[in-house]
Design a protein around this motif. Sequence first.
Motif, PDB file in Angstrom:
ATOM      1  N   ARG A 138      44.082  38.082  35.685  1.00  0.00           N
ATOM      2  CA  ARG A 138      45.513  38.345  35.858  1.00  0.00           C
ATOM      3  C   ARG A 138      46.163  38.905  34.597  1.00  0.00           C
ATOM      4  O   ARG A 138      47.349  39.231  34.609  1.00  0.00           O
ATOM      5  N   SER A 139      45.407  38.997  33.525  1.00  0.00           N
ATOM      6  CA  SER A 139      45.960  39.517  32.276  1.00  0.00           C
ATOM      7  C   SER A 139      45.574  40.984  32.107  1.00  0.00           C
ATOM      8  O   SER A 139      44.393  41.302  31.936  1.00  0.00           O
ATOM      9  N   ILE A 140      46.570  41.857  32.137  1.00  0.00           N
ATOM     10  CA  ILE A 140      46.306  43.278  31.926  1.00  0.00           C
ATOM     11  C   ILE A 140      45.739  43.499  30.525  1.00  0.00           C
ATOM     12  O   ILE A 140      44.822  44.304  30.324  1.00  0.00           O
ATOM     13  N   THR A 141      46.268  42.771  29.552  1.00  0.00           N
ATOM     14  CA  THR A 141      45.771  42.895  28.178  1.00  0.00           C
ATOM     15  C   THR A 141      44.293  42.558  28.108  1.00  0.00           C
ATOM     16  O   THR A 141      43.502  43.277  27.470  1.00  0.00           O
ATOM     17  N   ARG A 142      43.897  41.471  28.769  1.00  0.00           N
ATOM     18  CA  ARG A 142      42.483  41.082  28.747  1.00  0.00           C
ATOM     19  C   ARG A 142      41.626  42.098  29.495  1.00  0.00           C
ATOM     20  O   ARG A 142      40.517  42.424  29.056  1.00  0.00           O
ATOM     21  N   LEU A 143      42.121  42.627  30.595  1.00  0.00           N
ATOM     22  CA  LEU A 143      41.368  43.642  31.335  1.00  0.00           C
ATOM     23  C   LEU A 143      41.156  44.890  30.476  1.00  0.00           C
ATOM     24  O   LEU A 143      40.081  45.506  30.515  1.00  0.00           O
ATOM     25  N   ARG A 144      42.147  45.260  29.688  1.00  0.00           N
ATOM     26  CA  ARG A 144      41.987  46.407  28.776  1.00  0.00           C
ATOM     27  C   ARG A 144      40.892  46.118  27.751  1.00  0.00           C
ATOM     28  O   ARG A 144      40.063  46.974  27.436  1.00  0.00           O
ATOM     29  N   GLU A 145      40.917  44.895  27.207  1.00  0.00           N
ATOM     30  CA  GLU A 145      39.892  44.510  26.224  1.00  0.00           C
ATOM     31  C   GLU A 145      38.503  44.572  26.837  1.00  0.00           C
ATOM     32  O   GLU A 145      37.553  45.084  26.223  1.00  0.00           O
ATOM     33  N   LEU A 146      38.368  44.044  28.055  1.00  0.00           N
ATOM     34  CA  LEU A 146      37.067  44.044  28.728  1.00  0.00           C
ATOM     35  C   LEU A 146      36.610  45.468  29.054  1.00  0.00           C
ATOM     36  O   LEU A 146      35.417  45.785  28.947  1.00  0.00           O
ATOM     37  N   ASP A 147      37.549  46.316  29.436  1.00  0.00           N
ATOM     38  CA  ASP A 147      37.206  47.714  29.712  1.00  0.00           C
ATOM     39  C   ASP A 147      36.647  48.395  28.466  1.00  0.00           C
ATOM     40  O   ASP A 147      35.676  49.146  28.533  1.00  0.00           O
ATOM     41  N   ASP A 148      37.252  48.092  27.320  1.00  0.00           N
ATOM     42  CA  ASP A 148      36.746  48.651  26.062  1.00  0.00           C
ATOM     43  C   ASP A 148      35.378  48.086  25.710  1.00  0.00           C
ATOM     44  O   ASP A 148      34.490  48.808  25.251  1.00  0.00           O
TER      45      ASP A 148
END
Length: 372
Positions: free
Chosen positions: A199-209
């Motif tokens: 549910r965290s967009i910030t965490r999803l961005r980190e995981l995508d990187d």
Amino acid sequence: MRVGCPKEIKNHEYRVGLTPGAVREYVAHGHDVLVETGAGTGIGVDDAAYMAAGAKIAATAKDVFEKSDMIVKVKEPQPSEWAQLRDGQLLYTYLHLAPDPEQTKGLIGSGVTAIAYETVTDDRGGLPLLAPMSEVAGRLAIQAGATALQKANGGRGILLGGVPGVNPAKVAVIGGGVVGLNAAKMAAGLGAEVSIIDRSITRLRELDDIFNGRVRTVFSTIDSLEQEVFAADLVIGAVLIPGAAAPKLVTREMLSGMNKGAVIVDVAIDQGGCFETSHATTHSDPTYEVDGVVHYCVANMPGAVPVTSTQALNNATLFHGLALADRGLRAIAEDRHLRNGLNVHKGRITNKAVAEALGYEMHAPEAVLAVA
């Protein structure tokens, strides 16, 4: 201070609270260490190794509990253990109290001061004493799930990574924290098609990187969760709310939309599980089936690899353990991260999430320590 380390008695629990290396550190700080005979058997360490490190060997757990000012364990105390705890004693271990009212009642009645590894924090907002076991559990979840997917074990009969010309398994990881990250690493490394739901967009961005596109990131909604779970061959439950009971994100009704023979691995089972149909299992009987879906819900997963787990745990717990042994309650009063780890003190609940989950009055750690 006399620091005691009893042998773990939970089903198939082979880890130990102190390694000989950790014992040497406590002894170097001027403390006596008492280790129950055979405590290190599960990691291949005998009593002689503990004695060489400076420990004394106790014949029974009763001796350890009676003679020690501080008890260092791995898993939550079992009924026979919490009955031996006493007022004025420190307990330093995993507790997971929110889904465990009986243990909570036992600790309250004992008068012990209980510090839970899983709620100690750090300056970055992390849970440094939980993280190493989360890393182990996340990686083990994929090994366990891959085994459960085999037909002889009740699964769909799918190889996680597939082979040339045959699709790999689809793995959905619910939760992008430490467990989820490590599960996704293992699954992607084996060639599975992996998605991480958070549910965290910030965490999803980190995981995508981190994964550079090799793993799909999915924002969690009811619709997206259903879509991922229904399509998956293996679902990993990796949701954590520090100290609190895990939310039931996958309902019994949702199982009907899953593939028959699909597998769910509930790593959140220590906190009550994030699947409505989860209940704790053991390494001796790890799985069960509900509506054609195989459930793996072992509550002490890292105990399956005790050599790795014990070393990783001791690396993480030693610093705060020495502080507790050196300064006692003062260490908790002076360190906000240890105060966050304090769950029970002299019959009072001092962790907000535990108090809310079980209906107790919450007492601020600063207040109860000031009274003490």
